[in-house]
Design a protein around this motif. Structure first.
Motif, PDB file in Angstrom:
ATOM      1  N   GLY A  49      10.442 -15.407  -0.218  1.00  0.00           N
ATOM      2  CA  GLY A  49       8.998 -15.239  -0.364  1.00  0.00           C
ATOM      3  C   GLY A  49       8.406 -14.058   0.374  1.00  0.00           C
ATOM      4  O   GLY A  49       7.215 -13.818   0.299  1.00  0.00           O
ATOM      5  N   TYR A  50       9.207 -13.298   1.098  1.00  0.00           N
ATOM      6  CA  TYR A  50       8.754 -12.099   1.815  1.00  0.00           C
ATOM      7  C   TYR A  50       9.245 -10.847   1.103  1.00  0.00           C
ATOM      8  O   TYR A  50      10.357 -10.831   0.574  1.00  0.00           O
ATOM      9  CB  TYR A  50       9.336 -12.062   3.232  1.00  0.00           C
ATOM     10  N   PHE A  51       8.430  -9.782   1.153  1.00  0.00           N
ATOM     11  CA  PHE A  51       8.971  -8.506   0.699  1.00  0.00           C
ATOM     12  C   PHE A  51       9.547  -7.762   1.896  1.00  0.00           C
ATOM     13  O   PHE A  51       9.118  -7.929   3.030  1.00  0.00           O
ATOM     14  CB  PHE A  51       7.934  -7.656  -0.058  1.00  0.00           C
ATOM     15  N   ILE A  52      10.550  -6.958   1.604  1.00  0.00           N
ATOM     16  CA  ILE A  52      11.166  -6.067   2.583  1.00  0.00           C
ATOM     17  C   ILE A  52      11.090  -4.682   1.951  1.00  0.00           C
ATOM     18  O   ILE A  52      11.714  -4.435   0.916  1.00  0.00           O
ATOM     19  CB  ILE A  52      12.641  -6.450   2.877  1.00  0.00           C
ATOM     20  N   GLU A  53      10.340  -3.810   2.563  1.00  0.00           N
ATOM     21  CA  GLU A  53      10.108  -2.477   2.001  1.00  0.00           C
ATOM     22  C   GLU A  53      10.791  -1.434   2.865  1.00  0.00           C
ATOM     23  O   GLU A  53      10.487  -1.307   4.052  1.00  0.00           O
ATOM     24  CB  GLU A  53       8.598  -2.199   1.916  1.00  0.00           C
ATOM     25  N   GLY A  54      11.737  -0.722   2.284  1.00  0.00           N
ATOM     26  CA  GLY A  54      12.380   0.376   2.989  1.00  0.00           C
ATOM     27  C   GLY A  54      13.530  -0.050   3.880  1.00  0.00           C
ATOM     28  O   GLY A  54      14.115  -1.117   3.717  1.00  0.00           O
ATOM     29  N   HIS A  55      13.835   0.810   4.839  1.00  0.00           N
ATOM     30  CA  HIS A  55      15.059   0.720   5.634  1.00  0.00           C
ATOM     31  C   HIS A  55      14.920  -0.200   6.842  1.00  0.00           C
ATOM     32  O   HIS A  55      15.100   0.207   7.983  1.00  0.00           O
ATOM     33  CB  HIS A  55      15.491   2.130   6.031  1.00  0.00           C
ATOM     34  N   VAL A  56      14.630  -1.457   6.585  1.00  0.00           N
ATOM     35  CA  VAL A  56      14.480  -2.484   7.610  1.00  0.00           C
ATOM     36  C   VAL A  56      15.877  -2.966   8.029  1.00  0.00           C
ATOM     37  O   VAL A  56      16.732  -3.217   7.177  1.00  0.00           O
ATOM     38  CB  VAL A  56      13.632  -3.667   7.096  1.00  0.00           C
ATOM     39  N   ALA A  57      16.097  -3.102   9.320  1.00  0.00           N
ATOM     40  CA  ALA A  57      17.392  -3.555   9.831  1.00  0.00           C
ATOM     41  C   ALA A  57      17.660  -5.013   9.458  1.00  0.00           C
ATOM     42  O   ALA A  57      16.747  -5.844   9.423  1.00  0.00           O
ATOM     43  CB  ALA A  57      17.433  -3.399  11.353  1.00  0.00           C
ATOM     44  N   ALA A  58      18.928  -5.311   9.192  1.00  0.00           N
ATOM     45  CA  ALA A  58      19.339  -6.670   8.839  1.00  0.00           C
ATOM     46  C   ALA A  58      18.927  -7.668   9.917  1.00  0.00           C
ATOM     47  O   ALA A  58      18.483  -8.780   9.607  1.00  0.00           O
ATOM     48  CB  ALA A  58      20.849  -6.716   8.622  1.00  0.00           C
ATOM     49  N   SER A  59      19.033  -7.294  11.183  1.00  0.00           N
ATOM     50  CA  SER A  59      18.664  -8.205  12.276  1.00  0.00           C
ATOM     51  C   SER A  59      17.182  -8.561  12.232  1.00  0.00           C
ATOM     52  O   SER A  59      16.801  -9.692  12.549  1.00  0.00           O
ATOM     53  CB  SER A  59      19.016  -7.596  13.627  1.00  0.00           C
ATOM     54  N   GLU A  60      16.353  -7.628  11.817  1.00  0.00           N
ATOM     55  CA  GLU A  60      14.915  -7.894  11.720  1.00  0.00           C
ATOM     56  C   GLU A  60      14.610  -8.817  10.549  1.00  0.00           C
ATOM     57  O   GLU A  60      13.725  -9.671  10.646  1.00  0.00           O
ATOM     58  CB  GLU A  60      14.153  -6.577  11.600  1.00  0.00           C
ATOM     59  N   ILE A  61      15.345  -8.673   9.466  1.00  0.00           N
ATOM     60  CA  ILE A  61      15.165  -9.568   8.320  1.00  0.00           C
ATOM     61  C   ILE A  61      15.577 -10.986   8.709  1.00  0.00           C
ATOM     62  O   ILE A  61      14.870 -11.954   8.409  1.00  0.00           O
ATOM     63  CB  ILE A  61      15.961  -9.069   7.094  1.00  0.00           C
ATOM     64  N   ARG A  62      16.690 -11.107   9.402  1.00  0.00           N
ATOM     65  CA  ARG A  62      17.139 -12.431   9.860  1.00  0.00           C
ATOM     66  C   ARG A  62      16.102 -13.069  10.776  1.00  0.00           C
ATOM     67  O   ARG A  62      15.815 -14.258  10.671  1.00  0.00           O
ATOM     68  CB  ARG A  62      18.469 -12.322  10.585  1.00  0.00           C
ATOM     69  N   GLU A  76       0.839  -1.196   0.000  1.00  0.00           N
ATOM     70  CA  GLU A  76       0.000   0.000   0.000  1.00  0.00           C
ATOM     71  C   GLU A  76       0.879   1.253   0.000  1.00  0.00           C
ATOM     72  O   GLU A  76       1.991   1.231   0.545  1.00  0.00           O
ATOM     73  CB  GLU A  76      -0.901   0.008   1.236  1.00  0.00           C
ATOM     74  N   PRO A  77       0.377   2.364  -0.567  1.00  0.00           N
ATOM     75  CA  PRO A  77       1.170   3.606  -0.575  1.00  0.00           C
ATOM     76  C   PRO A  77       1.655   4.020   0.818  1.00  0.00           C
ATOM     77  O   PRO A  77       2.791   4.473   0.972  1.00  0.00           O
ATOM     78  CB  PRO A  77       0.211   4.633  -1.168  1.00  0.00           C
ATOM     79  N   GLY A  78       0.857   3.845   1.841  1.00  0.00           N
ATOM     80  CA  GLY A  78       1.261   4.199   3.199  1.00  0.00           C
ATOM     81  C   GLY A  78       2.304   3.276   3.798  1.00  0.00           C
ATOM     82  O   GLY A  78       2.858   3.565   4.864  1.00  0.00           O
ATOM     83  N   GLN A  79       2.578   2.172   3.126  1.00  0.00           N
ATOM     84  CA  GLN A  79       3.600   1.213   3.581  1.00  0.00           C
ATOM     85  C   GLN A  79       4.898   1.360   2.795  1.00  0.00           C
ATOM     86  O   GLN A  79       5.882   0.698   3.088  1.00  0.00           O
ATOM     87  CB  GLN A  79       3.092  -0.217   3.412  1.00  0.00           C
TER      88      GLN A  79
END
Length: 144
Positions: free
Chosen positions: A81-94, A68-71
């Protein structure tokens, strides 16, 4: 909508690459903060494949992933299989990859100062990393 090939392949690819977790990032070629975020991922052991795309193509990717535009933020990535949008920390992706929640992905909407790739001295804006459910609803994944 059919996803552009650059990120369509990431939906099927394994999460582990030759040097670590494999992630594909779509960004515009002139975005410095996107490059800084990619450096953050590299420094944290991710195997990053970068796709420089036009603004139109990037927006098509976001629409294809039901972001969504607000996301939204300035770059979009895919991992396991997951999207990562924007400045997400590497630790959170892991953490996302290790826990495998029923979700579409993670987002840090906008471009908050102090998030990975958006560092400005010691300044740290308050922001949330959001977990986006398969239905598009969001919940706070981490507070910063």
């Amino acid at each position: 909508m059919k996803l552009p090939l650059v990120l369509g392949l990431a939906l099927l690819s394994p999460a582990v690459g030759a040097n670590g977790l494999a992630i594909e990032v779509a960004k515009t070629p002139t975005c410095g903060c996107c490059s800084a975020w990619i450096d953050h991922l590299d420094e944290n052991g991710f195997d990053v494949t970068t796709h420089n795309v036009t603004h139109r193509e990037l927006n098509e990717i976001k629409v294809g992933l039901d972001i969504e535009p607000g996301q939204a933020s300035c770059h979009t990535a895919m991992i396991d299989g997951y999207f990562i949008e924007g400045h997400v920390a590497a630790s959170e992706i892991r953490d996302l990859i290790s826990t495998q929640p029923e979700a579409a992905g993670l987002t840090v909407p906008g471009m908050p100062v102090g998030s990975p790739g958006m560092e400005v001295g010691d300044r740290q804006d308050a922001y949330d990393t959001l977990l986006v459910g398969n239905d598009g609803d969001t919940s706070v994944y981490r507070e910063h």
